[in-house]
Design an enzyme around this catalytic site. Structure first.
Site, PDB file in Angstrom:
ATOM      1  N   HIS A   1      11.851   1.724 -20.296  1.00 42.81           N
ATOM      2  CA  HIS A   1      11.047   0.516 -20.520  1.00 42.81           C
ATOM      3  C   HIS A   1      11.639  -0.426 -21.558  1.00 42.81           C
ATOM      4  CE1 HIS A   1       9.892   2.948 -23.947  1.00 42.81           C
ATOM      5  NE2 HIS A   1       9.476   1.855 -24.517  1.00 42.81           N
TER       6      HIS A   1
HETATM    7  N1  UDP Z   1       4.404   8.890 -23.509  1.00 43.13           N
HETATM    8  C1  UDP Z   1       3.203   9.232 -22.918  1.00 43.13           C
HETATM    9  N2  UDP Z   1       3.046   8.950 -21.588  1.00 43.13           N
HETATM   10  C2  UDP Z   1       4.016   8.378 -20.833  1.00 43.13           C
HETATM   11  C3  UDP Z   1       5.244   8.039 -21.464  1.00 43.13           C
HETATM   12  C4  UDP Z   1       5.405   8.296 -22.809  1.00 43.13           C
HETATM   13  O1  UDP Z   1       2.317   9.780 -23.560  1.00 43.13           O
HETATM   14  O2  UDP Z   1       3.798   8.156 -19.644  1.00 43.13           O
HETATM   15  C5  UDP Z   1       4.573   9.176 -24.936  1.00 43.13           C
HETATM   16  C6  UDP Z   1       5.766  10.029 -25.258  1.00 43.13           C
HETATM   17  O3  UDP Z   1       5.460  11.395 -25.120  1.00 43.13           O
HETATM   18  C7  UDP Z   1       6.053   9.639 -26.703  1.00 43.13           C
HETATM   19  C8  UDP Z   1       5.645   8.183 -26.741  1.00 43.13           C
HETATM   20  O4  UDP Z   1       4.805   7.971 -25.617  1.00 43.13           O
HETATM   21  O5  UDP Z   1       5.240  10.362 -27.597  1.00 43.13           O
HETATM   22  C9  UDP Z   1       6.847   7.317 -26.660  1.00 43.13           C
HETATM   23  O6  UDP Z   1       6.455   6.030 -26.476  1.00 43.13           O
HETATM   24  P1  UDP Z   1       7.360   4.923 -25.790  1.00 43.13           P
HETATM   25  O7  UDP Z   1       8.399   5.566 -24.972  1.00 43.13           O
HETATM   26  O8  UDP Z   1       6.425   3.954 -25.158  1.00 43.13           O
HETATM   27  O9  UDP Z   1       7.967   4.153 -27.041  1.00 43.13           O
HETATM   28  P2  UDP Z   1       9.225   4.372 -27.974  1.00 43.13           P
HETATM   29  O10 UDP Z   1       9.182   5.772 -28.504  1.00 43.13           O
HETATM   30  O11 UDP Z   1      10.447   4.080 -27.183  1.00 43.13           O
HETATM   31  O12 UDP Z   1       9.035   3.377 -29.071  1.00 43.13           O
END
Ligand code: UDP
Length: 369
Positions: free
Chosen positions: A211
């Site tokens: 994403h």
């Molecule tokens: N996550 C979730 N459901 C999903 C995808 C991700 O609960 O369908 C959780 C994942 O386990 C992690 C967090 O969301 O704890 C990560 O968020 P994201 O990937 O949106 O953001 P980033 O970490 O890249 O900032």
């Protein structure tokens, strides 16, 4: 004289922040002299991107919701800034607490900085050294506005030292997401039925998420990711919980409808389902920061669909390999190689602390009060 109650105003807005904040809010709740109030900016707003995390992880209900979402970065930052400032002026908290690197993080930090209210930043010191990423701008500016910098790793501390932060401001506390994984792992295993629901019980599968703007907003890169995962799906099931932004963009890319159809797509999942899917995956391919770490927590090899990562220790250990989505074959081959790595590389390292990061954060905040 009764001791003074310290008021902390937490600003949240995006999925990873709910997950990070859950354990810290739990730790605040055990302190009689700290009162936490939550502002939800509204950046992520629907059930699968927001409410499900509050329900599952028992995060206190936000006292305010600013309802700001779906705008350009500048417009969102501006509207959040205005909304948060009005709350800060009315409430005059002792400290503003922000997490990670989103627009909500920056807006919370800016609003507090302009009113002279001290700021604590959880997940301070992370750097991709790629200023084209909105997250990099958000985290650098937030760190430089903050008085308390809670670094998750030694590498994050080293980054802050290089930028000249005084030692007393930087606290290496460990990673709150590791705390979350330990705190909610058993409950997730008990409650989640995702493996049965997706017919994955006892079957090998790869879990993928993507994403990041650098991938979703570049049609070539997005197509490369989908094609590489589709090639992987010829050998092993590939499960993809789609971020709403990714889903929206993919809907307008008919040229990759066929490879996309070879992937097992789902709506965004709750944290419990996600944890269980991560734990049982053969491999995780992702451009998410949080998911890279969680792969490691669960002892699952990870391929990062980017040119660089903030979690450099995982690459050094050999648990994570970068596969920039420029070329389909490189991505597919990196996935194939990592599917076969010896998982003993995970043993003997503890880059993310001991699962007590939230306790330390709350201790430091209490002392500062
Ligand atoms: N996550 C979730 N459901 C999903 C995808 C991700 O609960 O369908 C959780 C994942 O386990 C992690 C967090 O969301 O704890 C990560 O968020 P994201 O990937 O949106 O953001 P980033 O970490 O890249 O900032």
């Amino acid at each position: 004289m009764t001791p003074r109650t310290q008021t902390i105003l937490t600003v949240l807005g995006a999925r990873p922040q709910f997950i990070k904040a859950a354990v810290v809010s739990r730790a605040f709740a055990t302190r009689s002299r700290i009162c936490e109030h939550i502002v939800h900016t509204g950046q992520h707003f629907d059930d699968s991107m927001s409410q499900v995390f509050f329900r599952e992880m028992g995060i206190p209900e936000p006292r305010w919701n600013l309802g700001v979402s779906g705008l350009s970065h500048g417009a969102m930052t501006g509207r959040m800034l205005e909304g948060i400032e009005a709350i800060l002026v009315a409430e005059r908290p002792d400290m503003v607490l922000v997490y990670g690197d989103t627009t909500s993080t920056l807006a919370g930090a800016l609003a507090a900085a302009k009113l002279g209210i001290p700021i604590a930043h959880v997940e301070a010191g992370l750097r991709s050294f790629n200023r084209a990423m909105p997250e990099e701008i958000n985290r650098v500016l937030t760190d430089h506005a903050a008085q308390l910098l809670f670094a998750p790793t030694a590498a994050a501390v080293a980054n802050l030292r290089r930028e000249g932060f005084p030692g007393a401001a930087v606290h290496c506390v460990g990673d709150v997401m590791y705390d979350g994984c330990l705190a909610y792992g058993a409950l997730a295993a008990e409650r989640s039925t995702i493996l049965r629901d997706l017919d994955l019980l006892g079957r090998p599968y790869v879990l993928a998420t993507f994403h990041r703007q650098e991938n979703t907003d570049d049609p070539n890169r997005l197509a490369t990711i989908v094609r590489a995962l589709a090639a992987t799906a010829l050998h092993v099931t590939v499960v993809v919980p789609l971020h709403p932004r990714t889903r929206r963009i993919l809907a307008n890319m008919p040229q990759i409808a066929d490879p996309l159809a070879r992937l097992r797509l789902s709506e965004p999942l709750g944290f419990f389902d996600m944890m269980v899917l991560e734990r049982h995956a053969r491999l995780i391919a992702t451009d998410s920061g949080g998911v890279q770490k969680e792969a490691y927590f669960h002892g699952v090899p990870c391929v990062t669909l980017r040119h660089e990562t903030e979690w450099v220790e995982l690459v050094e250990i050999g648990a994570n390999r970068l596969a920039p989505p420029e070329d389909e074959r490189t991505v597919t081959e990196t996935i194939r190689t990592m599917l076969d790595i010896d998982r003993s590389v995970f043993a003997g390292h503890a880059p993310f602390g001991d699962g007590r990061a939230a306790e330390r954060i709350v201790d430091v905040i209490a002392e500062a009060g």
